[in-house]
Scaffold this motif. Structure first.
Motif, PDB file in Angstrom:
ATOM      1  N   THR A 101       0.861  -1.186   0.000  1.00  0.00           N
ATOM      2  CA  THR A 101       0.000   0.000   0.000  1.00  0.00           C
ATOM      3  C   THR A 101       0.892   1.228   0.000  1.00  0.00           C
ATOM      4  N   ALA A 102       0.410   2.276  -0.627  1.00  0.00           N
ATOM      5  CA  ALA A 102       1.191   3.510  -0.708  1.00  0.00           C
ATOM      6  C   ALA A 102       1.282   4.149   0.671  1.00  0.00           C
ATOM      7  N   LYS A 103       2.456   4.607   1.031  1.00  0.00           N
ATOM      8  CA  LYS A 103       2.673   5.253   2.320  1.00  0.00           C
ATOM      9  C   LYS A 103       2.576   6.773   2.222  1.00  0.00           C
ATOM     10  N   HIS A 104       2.567   7.291   1.007  1.00  0.00           N
ATOM     11  CA  HIS A 104       2.501   8.742   0.811  1.00  0.00           C
ATOM     12  C   HIS A 104       1.686   9.036  -0.434  1.00  0.00           C
ATOM     13  N   GLU A 105       1.299  10.280  -0.567  1.00  0.00           N
ATOM     14  CA  GLU A 105       0.516  10.671  -1.732  1.00  0.00           C
ATOM     15  C   GLU A 105       1.402  10.745  -2.973  1.00  0.00           C
ATOM     16  N   ALA A 106       0.791  10.541  -4.108  1.00  0.00           N
ATOM     17  CA  ALA A 106       1.528  10.632  -5.371  1.00  0.00           C
ATOM     18  C   ALA A 106       1.891  12.086  -5.626  1.00  0.00           C
ATOM     19  N   PRO A 107       3.049  12.341  -6.214  1.00  0.00           N
ATOM     20  CA  PRO A 107       3.429  13.720  -6.519  1.00  0.00           C
ATOM     21  C   PRO A 107       2.568  14.295  -7.635  1.00  0.00           C
ATOM     22  N   GLU A 108       2.554  15.607  -7.727  1.00  0.00           N
ATOM     23  CA  GLU A 108       1.830  16.288  -8.800  1.00  0.00           C
ATOM     24  C   GLU A 108       2.459  15.906 -10.144  1.00  0.00           C
ATOM     25  N   PRO A 109       1.648  15.770 -11.194  1.00  0.00           N
ATOM     26  CA  PRO A 109       2.231  15.466 -12.507  1.00  0.00           C
ATOM     27  C   PRO A 109       3.065  16.641 -13.012  1.00  0.00           C
ATOM     28  N   LEU A 110       4.120  16.318 -13.725  1.00  0.00           N
ATOM     29  CA  LEU A 110       4.976  17.354 -14.292  1.00  0.00           C
ATOM     30  C   LEU A 110       4.317  17.928 -15.541  1.00  0.00           C
ATOM     31  N   GLU A 111       4.229  19.215 -15.603  1.00  0.00           N
ATOM     32  CA  GLU A 111       3.692  19.883 -16.790  1.00  0.00           C
ATOM     33  C   GLU A 111       4.825  20.669 -17.433  1.00  0.00           C
ATOM     34  N   GLY A 112       4.873  20.628 -18.719  1.00  0.00           N
ATOM     35  CA  GLY A 112       5.900  21.354 -19.449  1.00  0.00           C
ATOM     36  C   GLY A 112       5.328  21.835 -20.762  1.00  0.00           C
ATOM     37  N   PRO A 113       6.193  22.209 -21.666  1.00  0.00           N
ATOM     38  CA  PRO A 113       5.724  22.668 -22.980  1.00  0.00           C
ATOM     39  C   PRO A 113       5.296  21.481 -23.844  1.00  0.00           C
ATOM     40  N   VAL A 114       4.148  20.901 -23.541  1.00  0.00           N
ATOM     41  CA  VAL A 114       3.708  19.669 -24.193  1.00  0.00           C
ATOM     42  C   VAL A 114       3.441  19.893 -25.675  1.00  0.00           C
ATOM     43  N   VAL A 115       2.761  20.991 -26.007  1.00  0.00           N
ATOM     44  CA  VAL A 115       2.434  21.257 -27.413  1.00  0.00           C
ATOM     45  C   VAL A 115       3.725  21.429 -28.223  1.00  0.00           C
ATOM     46  N   ALA A 116       4.675  22.167 -27.685  1.00  0.00           N
ATOM     47  CA  ALA A 116       5.940  22.374 -28.390  1.00  0.00           C
ATOM     48  C   ALA A 116       6.715  21.063 -28.539  1.00  0.00           C
ATOM     49  N   THR A 117       6.676  20.224 -27.530  1.00  0.00           N
ATOM     50  CA  THR A 117       7.381  18.943 -27.590  1.00  0.00           C
ATOM     51  C   THR A 117       6.791  18.042 -28.665  1.00  0.00           C
ATOM     52  N   VAL A 118       5.468  17.940 -28.702  1.00  0.00           N
ATOM     53  CA  VAL A 118       4.811  17.096 -29.705  1.00  0.00           C
ATOM     54  C   VAL A 118       5.021  17.666 -31.104  1.00  0.00           C
ATOM     55  N   THR A 119       4.963  18.984 -31.237  1.00  0.00           N
ATOM     56  CA  THR A 119       5.193  19.616 -32.540  1.00  0.00           C
ATOM     57  C   THR A 119       6.619  19.345 -33.024  1.00  0.00           C
ATOM     58  N   GLY A 120       7.580  19.479 -32.134  1.00  0.00           N
ATOM     59  CA  GLY A 120       8.972  19.200 -32.501  1.00  0.00           C
ATOM     60  C   GLY A 120       9.178  17.758 -32.926  1.00  0.00           C
ATOM     61  N   GLY A 121       8.577  16.822 -32.193  1.00  0.00           N
ATOM     62  CA  GLY A 121       8.686  15.413 -32.561  1.00  0.00           C
ATOM     63  C   GLY A 121       8.043  15.114 -33.896  1.00  0.00           C
ATOM     64  N   THR A 122       6.910  15.751 -34.164  1.00  0.00           N
ATOM     65  CA  THR A 122       6.222  15.560 -35.445  1.00  0.00           C
ATOM     66  C   THR A 122       7.083  16.067 -36.597  1.00  0.00           C
ATOM     67  N   ILE A 123       7.697  17.213 -36.401  1.00  0.00           N
ATOM     68  CA  ILE A 123       8.576  17.773 -37.437  1.00  0.00           C
ATOM     69  C   ILE A 123       9.750  16.835 -37.706  1.00  0.00           C
ATOM     70  N   ILE A 124      10.304  16.276 -36.652  1.00  0.00           N
ATOM     71  CA  ILE A 124      11.436  15.352 -36.817  1.00  0.00           C
ATOM     72  C   ILE A 124      11.012  14.103 -37.597  1.00  0.00           C
ATOM     73  N   TRP A 125       9.835  13.530 -37.270  1.00  0.00           N
ATOM     74  CA  TRP A 125       9.367  12.347 -37.999  1.00  0.00           C
ATOM     75  C   TRP A 125       9.182  12.657 -39.479  1.00  0.00           C
ATOM     76  N   PHE A 126       8.530  13.803 -39.794  1.00  0.00           N
ATOM     77  CA  PHE A 126       8.329  14.155 -41.200  1.00  0.00           C
ATOM     78  C   PHE A 126       9.652  14.448 -41.899  1.00  0.00           C
ATOM     79  N   ALA A 127      10.600  15.063 -41.205  1.00  0.00           N
ATOM     80  CA  ALA A 127      11.913  15.333 -41.797  1.00  0.00           C
ATOM     81  C   ALA A 127      12.629  14.021 -42.131  1.00  0.00           C
ATOM     82  N   MET A 128      12.554  13.056 -41.219  1.00  0.00           N
ATOM     83  CA  MET A 128      13.185  11.757 -41.502  1.00  0.00           C
ATOM     84  C   MET A 128      12.513  11.072 -42.689  1.00  0.00           C
TER      85      MET A 128
END
Length: 99
Positions: free
Chosen positions: A5-32
């Motif tokens: 059983t968990a002894k402590h609460e789960a940490p808050e999820p990390l939020e970052g520049p998600v849209v920019a990260t996905v856009t960058g990955g998409t550009i890389i896939w299309f470039a390849m």
């Protein structure tokens, strides 16, 4: 696993520049994909066409992912604005049950 059983609460999820990260990955896939197109015959001769189409599929899935994360980001902002209008600060999600 039933004894654990968990002894402590789960940490808050990390939020970052998600849209920019996905856009960058998409550009890389299309470039390849575009870089591999001139060598289509080489890949076909060696039975490696899946490399080319894997990059194309990654780009298409990246477009779907970009649509999804932009909608998610907009929904999070709408929720934060609604809470701000009510005068309530956004807090953590539902509390985990304690044992």
């Amino acid at each position: 696993m039933a004894k654990w059983t968990a002894k402590h609460e789960a940490p808050e999820p990390l939020e970052g520049p998600v849209v920019a990260t996905v856009t960058g990955g998409t550009i890389i896939w299309f470039a390849m994909f575009l870089v591999q197109l001139p060598f289509y015959g080489w890949f076909a001769d060696r039975d490696l066409l899946w490399w080319v189409w894997c990059c194309a599929a990654g780009g298409v899935l990246g477009l779907i992912g970009r649509w999804y994360v932009r909608g998610r980001d907009a929904a999070l902002k709408r929720h934060a604005d609604a809470l701000a209008a009510q005068g309530t600060a956004p807090g953590p999600g539902p509390a985990a049950p304690h044992a």
